[in-house]
Design a protein around this motif. Sequence first.
Motif, PDB file in Angstrom:
ATOM      1  N   HIS A  38       4.440  10.273  -6.752  1.00 18.77           N
ATOM      2  CA  HIS A  38       5.580  10.639  -7.594  1.00 18.77           C
ATOM      3  C   HIS A  38       5.431  10.923  -9.094  1.00 18.77           C
ATOM      4  CE1 HIS A  38       9.601   9.616  -9.719  1.00 18.77           C
ATOM      5  NE2 HIS A  38      10.074  10.146  -8.478  1.00 18.77           N
ATOM      6  N   TYR A  39       4.430   9.957  -9.471  1.00 24.37           N
ATOM      7  CA  TYR A  39       3.924  10.373 -10.846  1.00 24.37           C
ATOM      8  C   TYR A  39       3.095  11.486 -10.939  1.00 24.37           C
ATOM      9  CZ  TYR A  39       1.721   9.419 -15.557  1.00 24.37           C
ATOM     10  OH  TYR A  39       1.151   9.741 -16.676  1.00 24.37           O
ATOM     11  N   THR A  40       2.135  11.911 -10.025  1.00 25.13           N
ATOM     12  CA  THR A  40       1.293  12.845 -10.063  1.00 25.13           C
ATOM     13  C   THR A  40       1.935  14.288  -9.844  1.00 25.13           C
ATOM     14  OG1 THR A  40      -0.506  11.352  -9.654  1.00 25.13           O
ATOM     15  CG2 THR A  40      -1.072  13.791  -9.657  1.00 25.13           C
ATOM     16  N   LEU A  86       0.644  -1.236   0.135  1.00 23.11           N
ATOM     17  CA  LEU A  86       0.016   0.192  -0.035  1.00 23.11           C
ATOM     18  C   LEU A  86       0.670   1.211   0.007  1.00 23.11           C
ATOM     19  CD1 LEU A  86      -2.713   1.400   0.165  1.00 23.11           C
ATOM     20  CD2 LEU A  86      -2.818   1.135   2.643  1.00 23.11           C
ATOM     21  N   ALA A  87       1.895   1.104   0.776  1.00 23.53           N
ATOM     22  CA  ALA A  87       2.921   2.464   0.833  1.00 23.53           C
ATOM     23  C   ALA A  87       3.432   2.763  -0.390  1.00 23.53           C
ATOM     24  CB  ALA A  87       4.068   2.251   1.808  1.00 23.53           C
ATOM     25  N   LEU A  88       3.834   1.469  -0.875  1.00 24.38           N
ATOM     26  CA  LEU A  88       4.588   1.655  -2.506  1.00 24.38           C
ATOM     27  C   LEU A  88       3.532   2.227  -3.360  1.00 24.38           C
ATOM     28  CD1 LEU A  88       6.981   1.119  -4.121  1.00 24.38           C
ATOM     29  CD2 LEU A  88       6.395  -1.093  -4.523  1.00 24.38           C
ATOM     30  N   LEU A  89       2.544   1.831  -3.424  1.00 20.46           N
ATOM     31  CA  LEU A  89       1.397   2.213  -4.228  1.00 20.46           C
ATOM     32  C   LEU A  89       1.186   3.771  -4.079  1.00 20.46           C
ATOM     33  CD1 LEU A  89      -1.124  -0.509  -4.459  1.00 20.46           C
ATOM     34  CD2 LEU A  89       0.495  -0.127  -6.292  1.00 20.46           C
TER      35      LEU A  89
END
Length: 211
Positions: free
Chosen positions: A22-24, A13-16
């Motif tokens: 990071h993407y947004t 969950l933390a990775l997602l």
Amino acid sequence: MMRYFKWGFFAVLALLVFAFFHYTLPQHDIVRIVGTENRRIDYGQHSIFWATPDKAAQAVGSRDVFFIQTQRPNGKPMVYRNEDTGWGWPPYFKLDSSNLQAVAQDLVSTKANPVWVSITHYGWRNEWISIYPNAVSINVVSGPDATIIPWANIVILTFLLIVLLFLRAMWRQFRRRSIDPVIEDMEEAWDGVEDRAEGLWGRVKRRLGGK
């Protein structure tokens, strides 16, 4: 086993969540623009990483996309796409990709006489699946060592942290007032059931012993 499953779940969950932000969230690169172009891009399997095209482009299956070609201070190339985000996600409300392309063309420079710029963008660059970060704005900077403070990220993440702390406090208060008393009542009721069961079993044993 459940303990490892729990920590594994929270790790994923933390990775997602990290990947999403990071993407947004906007990032800033110091680069030198070396060229611009307009390519015809098929609306294909990696469309999730591109801006949503209009209905006409979806019907045709391809569309024109602006690209900005750059060089980093270490000499490595970096290519950005330049697409409108419109009113969709991410919420940059970018509607000036043509103007931004004109700015990029005007700032093209040579290695002998460089013009260093800060390109604000979101997204990732991956050569394997041909995805590019989307340039949002371009600003001239003093040199390749210019420092850009990510104020937008600081404000957004601070706001989200405050919201999370507020929600956590609300949850703890709700649990203390509503859930914990119910659990305590259930535990007391269960203790009463156990006491009655033990008393009943004791009476049964005494009767059986009396016989």
